[in-house]
Design an enzyme around this catalytic site. Sequence first.
Site, PDB file in Angstrom:
ATOM      1  N   LYS A 222       5.760   3.587 -10.946  1.00 42.27           N
ATOM      2  CA  LYS A 222       6.116   2.810  -9.503  1.00 42.27           C
ATOM      3  C   LYS A 222       4.963   1.964  -9.370  1.00 42.27           C
ATOM      4  O   LYS A 222       3.969   2.376  -8.830  1.00 42.27           O
ATOM      5  CB  LYS A 222       6.318   3.855  -8.468  1.00 42.27           C
ATOM      6  CG  LYS A 222       7.096   2.787  -7.343  1.00 42.27           C
ATOM      7  CD  LYS A 222       6.983   3.033  -6.113  1.00 42.27           C
ATOM      8  CE  LYS A 222       5.988   2.720  -5.234  1.00 42.27           C
ATOM      9  NZ  LYS A 222       5.929   1.414  -5.132  1.00 42.27           N
ATOM     10  N   GLY A 274      -4.643   4.621  -5.039  1.00 45.17           N
ATOM     11  CA  GLY A 274      -4.249   4.001  -3.811  1.00 45.17           C
ATOM     12  C   GLY A 274      -5.053   4.440  -2.600  1.00 45.17           C
ATOM     13  O   GLY A 274      -6.233   4.751  -2.844  1.00 45.17           O
ATOM     14  N   SER A 275      -4.264   4.245  -1.314  1.00 42.08           N
ATOM     15  CA  SER A 275      -5.168   4.547  -0.221  1.00 42.08           C
ATOM     16  C   SER A 275      -5.293   6.085  -0.204  1.00 42.08           C
ATOM     17  O   SER A 275      -4.694   6.844  -0.390  1.00 42.08           O
ATOM     18  CB  SER A 275      -4.626   3.847   1.122  1.00 42.08           C
ATOM     19  OG  SER A 275      -3.399   4.527   1.326  1.00 42.08           O
ATOM     20  N   THR A 276      -6.395   6.339   0.560  1.00 43.85           N
ATOM     21  CA  THR A 276      -6.675   7.934   0.922  1.00 43.85           C
ATOM     22  C   THR A 276      -5.713   8.441   1.852  1.00 43.85           C
ATOM     23  O   THR A 276      -5.164   9.677   1.569  1.00 43.85           O
ATOM     24  CB  THR A 276      -8.158   8.226   1.764  1.00 43.85           C
ATOM     25  OG1 THR A 276      -8.998   7.580   0.680  1.00 43.85           O
ATOM     26  CG2 THR A 276      -8.466   9.596   2.118  1.00 43.85           C
ATOM     27  N   VAL A 278      -2.281   7.780   1.732  1.00 42.56           N
ATOM     28  CA  VAL A 278      -1.094   7.975   0.999  1.00 42.56           C
ATOM     29  C   VAL A 278      -1.542   9.240   0.034  1.00 42.56           C
ATOM     30  O   VAL A 278      -0.614   9.880  -0.178  1.00 42.56           O
ATOM     31  CB  VAL A 278      -0.611   6.534   0.193  1.00 42.56           C
ATOM     32  CG1 VAL A 278       0.519   7.114  -0.439  1.00 42.56           C
ATOM     33  CG2 VAL A 278      -0.148   5.841   1.349  1.00 42.56           C
ATOM     34  N   GLY A 279      -2.757   9.198  -0.552  1.00 47.07           N
ATOM     35  CA  GLY A 279      -3.250  10.195  -1.381  1.00 47.07           C
ATOM     36  C   GLY A 279      -3.050  11.659  -0.754  1.00 47.07           C
ATOM     37  O   GLY A 279      -2.493  12.376  -1.214  1.00 47.07           O
ATOM     38  N   GLU A 296      -6.951   8.932  -7.154  1.00 45.86           N
ATOM     39  CA  GLU A 296      -8.115   8.019  -7.260  1.00 45.86           C
ATOM     40  C   GLU A 296      -7.957   7.189  -5.873  1.00 45.86           C
ATOM     41  O   GLU A 296      -6.999   6.241  -5.988  1.00 45.86           O
ATOM     42  CB  GLU A 296      -8.052   7.139  -8.398  1.00 45.86           C
ATOM     43  CG  GLU A 296      -9.211   6.869  -8.703  1.00 45.86           C
ATOM     44  CD  GLU A 296      -9.507   5.209  -8.227  1.00 45.86           C
ATOM     45  OE1 GLU A 296      -9.986   5.146  -7.152  1.00 45.86           O
ATOM     46  OE2 GLU A 296      -9.153   4.250  -9.061  1.00 45.86           O
ATOM     47  N   CYS A 330     -11.609  -0.473  -5.244  1.00 47.16           N
ATOM     48  CA  CYS A 330     -11.945   0.820  -4.338  1.00 47.16           C
ATOM     49  C   CYS A 330     -13.461   1.087  -4.730  1.00 47.16           C
ATOM     50  O   CYS A 330     -14.070   1.832  -3.622  1.00 47.16           O
ATOM     51  CB  CYS A 330     -11.087   1.922  -5.012  1.00 47.16           C
ATOM     52  SG  CYS A 330     -10.929   1.773  -7.051  1.00 47.16           S
ATOM     53  N   GLU A 427     -13.054   1.699   4.657  1.00 45.57           N
ATOM     54  CA  GLU A 427     -12.822   0.929   3.662  1.00 45.57           C
ATOM     55  C   GLU A 427     -12.261  -0.448   4.393  1.00 45.57           C
ATOM     56  O   GLU A 427     -11.056  -0.308   4.590  1.00 45.57           O
ATOM     57  CB  GLU A 427     -11.977   1.690   2.717  1.00 45.57           C
ATOM     58  CG  GLU A 427     -11.710   0.883   1.402  1.00 45.57           C
ATOM     59  CD  GLU A 427     -10.758   1.620   0.410  1.00 45.57           C
ATOM     60  OE1 GLU A 427      -9.899   2.083   0.822  1.00 45.57           O
ATOM     61  OE2 GLU A 427     -11.334   1.655  -0.755  1.00 45.57           O
TER      62      GLU A 427
HETATM   63  P1  NDP Z   1      -0.914   2.432  -0.388  1.00 43.32           P
HETATM   64  O1  NDP Z   1      -1.983   3.677  -0.596  1.00 43.32           O
HETATM   65  O2  NDP Z   1      -0.213   2.535   0.570  1.00 43.32           O
HETATM   66  O3  NDP Z   1      -0.374   1.967  -1.795  1.00 43.32           O
HETATM   67  C1  NDP Z   1      -0.537   2.297  -3.234  1.00 43.32           C
HETATM   68  C2  NDP Z   1       0.826   2.740  -3.986  1.00 43.32           C
HETATM   69  O4  NDP Z   1       1.364   3.712  -3.380  1.00 43.32           O
HETATM   70  C3  NDP Z   1       1.694   1.695  -3.826  1.00 43.32           C
HETATM   71  O5  NDP Z   1       2.432   1.665  -5.092  1.00 43.32           O
HETATM   72  C4  NDP Z   1       2.692   2.014  -2.796  1.00 43.32           C
HETATM   73  O6  NDP Z   1       3.783   1.491  -2.658  1.00 43.32           O
HETATM   74  C5  NDP Z   1       2.642   3.469  -2.748  1.00 43.32           C
HETATM   75  N1  NDP Z   1       3.015   4.105  -1.501  1.00 43.32           N
HETATM   76  C6  NDP Z   1       3.069   3.994  -0.339  1.00 43.32           C
HETATM   77  N2  NDP Z   1       3.203   4.841   0.377  1.00 43.32           N
HETATM   78  C7  NDP Z   1       3.644   6.024  -0.208  1.00 43.32           C
HETATM   79  C8  NDP Z   1       4.001   7.149  -0.100  1.00 43.32           C
HETATM   80  N3  NDP Z   1       4.081   7.827   1.166  1.00 43.32           N
HETATM   81  N4  NDP Z   1       4.223   8.103  -1.248  1.00 43.32           N
HETATM   82  C9  NDP Z   1       3.994   7.768  -2.526  1.00 43.32           C
HETATM   83  N5  NDP Z   1       3.693   6.421  -2.809  1.00 43.32           N
HETATM   84  C10 NDP Z   1       3.465   5.700  -1.449  1.00 43.32           C
HETATM   85  O7  NDP Z   1      -1.835   1.075  -0.233  1.00 43.32           O
HETATM   86  P2  NDP Z   1      -1.633  -0.184   0.564  1.00 43.32           P
HETATM   87  O8  NDP Z   1      -1.118  -0.909  -0.376  1.00 43.32           O
HETATM   88  O9  NDP Z   1      -0.675   0.100   1.618  1.00 43.32           O
HETATM   89  O10 NDP Z   1      -3.072  -0.633   0.863  1.00 43.32           O
HETATM   90  C11 NDP Z   1      -3.592   0.097   2.275  1.00 43.32           C
HETATM   91  C12 NDP Z   1      -5.116   0.464   1.925  1.00 43.32           C
HETATM   92  O11 NDP Z   1      -5.313   1.143   1.128  1.00 43.32           O
HETATM   93  C13 NDP Z   1      -5.823  -0.811   1.730  1.00 43.32           C
HETATM   94  O12 NDP Z   1      -6.376  -1.710   3.020  1.00 43.32           O
HETATM   95  C14 NDP Z   1      -6.962  -0.316   1.063  1.00 43.32           C
HETATM   96  O13 NDP Z   1      -8.107   0.114   1.991  1.00 43.32           O
HETATM   97  C15 NDP Z   1      -6.491   0.778   0.481  1.00 43.32           C
HETATM   98  N6  NDP Z   1      -6.284   0.892  -0.816  1.00 43.32           N
HETATM   99  C16 NDP Z   1      -6.915   1.505  -1.892  1.00 43.32           C
HETATM  100  C17 NDP Z   1      -6.700   1.178  -3.133  1.00 43.32           C
HETATM  101  C18 NDP Z   1      -7.614   1.836  -4.009  1.00 43.32           C
HETATM  102  O14 NDP Z   1      -7.671   1.572  -5.443  1.00 43.32           O
HETATM  103  N7  NDP Z   1      -8.422   2.884  -3.688  1.00 43.32           N
HETATM  104  C19 NDP Z   1      -5.924   0.365  -3.861  1.00 43.32           C
HETATM  105  C20 NDP Z   1      -4.813  -0.252  -2.727  1.00 43.32           C
HETATM  106  C21 NDP Z   1      -5.181   0.090  -1.509  1.00 43.32           C
HETATM  107  P3  NDP Z   1       4.288   0.220  -1.886  1.00 43.32           P
HETATM  108  O15 NDP Z   1       3.266  -0.955  -2.473  1.00 43.32           O
HETATM  109  O16 NDP Z   1       5.598   0.001  -2.194  1.00 43.32           O
HETATM  110  O17 NDP Z   1       3.859   0.357  -0.342  1.00 43.32           O
END
Ligand code: NDP
Length: 520
Positions: A222, A274-276, A278-279, A296, A330, A427
């Site tokens: 996804k 992705g974000s901590t 959501v992680g 990650e 990140c 972050e």
């Molecule tokens: P998210 O962690 O929300 O998104 C990353 C992925 O997870 C996207 O595909 C997103 O889908 C999906 N997602 C969102 N919510 C859920 C959930 N509850 N369960 C499963 N999957 C989910 O990052 P954001 O795009 O919202 O960014 C927010 C903050 O996160 C940024 O400001 C940054 O600080 C951090 N970030 C960190 C990253 C890294 O590599 N460490 C990468 C991106 C963001 P969808 O896009 O459809 O919401």
Amino acid sequence: MARTRSGRGTSLPVPARRSEAVGRGTSSPSSWGFGDGQPVPWEYAPAPEARDVVKLQPRYGLFVGGKEVAPRSGEWFTTIDPATEEPLAEVARAGIEDVGKAVASARRAFRRDWGSLPGRERAKYLFRIARILQERSREFAVLETLDGGKPIKESRDVDVPLAAAHFWYYAGWADKLEYAVPGRRPQPLGVAAQVIPWNFPLLMLAWKVAPALAAGNTVVLKPASATPLSAMLFADVCRQADLPPGVVNIITGPGEIGLALVKHPDIDKVAFTGSTAVGKVIGRAVAGSDKAITLELGGKAANIVFDDAPIDQAIEGVVNGIFFNQGEVCCAGSRLFVQESIAAPFIERLKDRLSTLRVGDPLDKNTDVGAINNAAQLAKIEELIEAGVAEGADIYQPACDLPARGFFVRPTLFTNVAQSHRIAQEEIFGPVLSVLTFRTPSEAVEKANNTPYGLSAGVWTEKGSRILSMVRQLRAGVVWANTFNRFDPTSPFGGYKESGFGREGGVHGLLPYLDAGEGH
Ligand code: NDP
């Protein structure tokens, strides 16, 4: 209207976002010899990359069972170009039923052929995908820049070549898995659910899909809703490579679809970047099941410059560390620690260097800092810049015009930052650098480790022994020495603490997709 600054070194009362007042390049760094604020006597000519190498479909369905299919939900959403805010295409908004279909397709493909296909045969597909990515690299680079806002020189020179390199590398492992787990007969886990972010859409896809497939798993991926298009183009690559239907499935839709995917009972392995926040949600959703998981997550990296560092290289490394991909990285070096004895001249040179950064059209080959990926992210960056000012740090932003439309922010540097400031703790995920100082190596270590994160760090010094000593003490998964943001498919990447767990890249990145199996 946003306020602007025109003279070097001026402090802003509030952060500036847009300015019509000062043209790009109208103030010059003092190191060029033109003097403070003097006009630069030349300007770069525009060098836009051709956009027509990409043929966008008006609509993209889900990629399930080797075919593009309309979502059962019947819903679609629009993905936009963050540099212009113009729509690019409509993309399927998957529903729960679509998740089930994608997982079932991956399971069928795993049982039918992929899970038992000899490694050397799997390798051929991976090699083919790598080659097609290289052949279509220009198309991918332009699409990645259109959908994500990153400068074309980065998507062209970093994202796409590295994505291809991951497929080349893991293709080599596909028939050598017993060497990854010596003395055992490793087996694939089954179906992997992979959820990826918007900052490196194609590269994160490659980090996830290549090792999964090499190890004999099938996947449901996804992508982030802000950047689904390169994944949909990758679906086309899978078709072109004749990958058996269902080995790779791609579903687009909101975060809740990502959650439904990782929670699906027929998933064996979850991989998330992705974000901590959501992680943690995903970690909790998977806890108690027997699914394997790697996370990650975020970072707040320290980039530490000692007084014996090669200064010119360090300046470039610091700039690359935080302004590469608009700081939406990140492992970005968002906290700069400079040894106090060189802090003042180092910061001056850094400001000079910032004023040469070219902010603007991501498709222009001369652009250094492109568009912020999405409106929500821009709002978050602006909010944290305001917090930095409000908490008493000194802001510096070079004069430059920002495009009238699109999500842009000036490269920003904060000095007089305290460890407790939000800009030193949170972050930001944007082109914002917080500068702090230290006197001794142990003080540098203590301050650098004073973060809930632990993804990456950088050390700049000419002493090898000091590098080794710092590497041992820094609580970061990756420590770069006299360089920053270097990635290689053979090298593991991942974090400690709130930056997650598990490694991607290298043999370490293969292991989370394998069951070690029986001994010989
Ligand atoms: P998210 O962690 O929300 O998104 C990353 C992925 O997870 C996207 O595909 C997103 O889908 C999906 N997602 C969102 N919510 C859920 C959930 N509850 N369960 C499963 N999957 C989910 O990052 P954001 O795009 O919202 O960014 C927010 C903050 O996160 C940024 O400001 C940054 O600080 C951090 N970030 C960190 C990253 C890294 O590599 N460490 C990468 C991106 C963001 P969808 O896009 O459809 O919401």
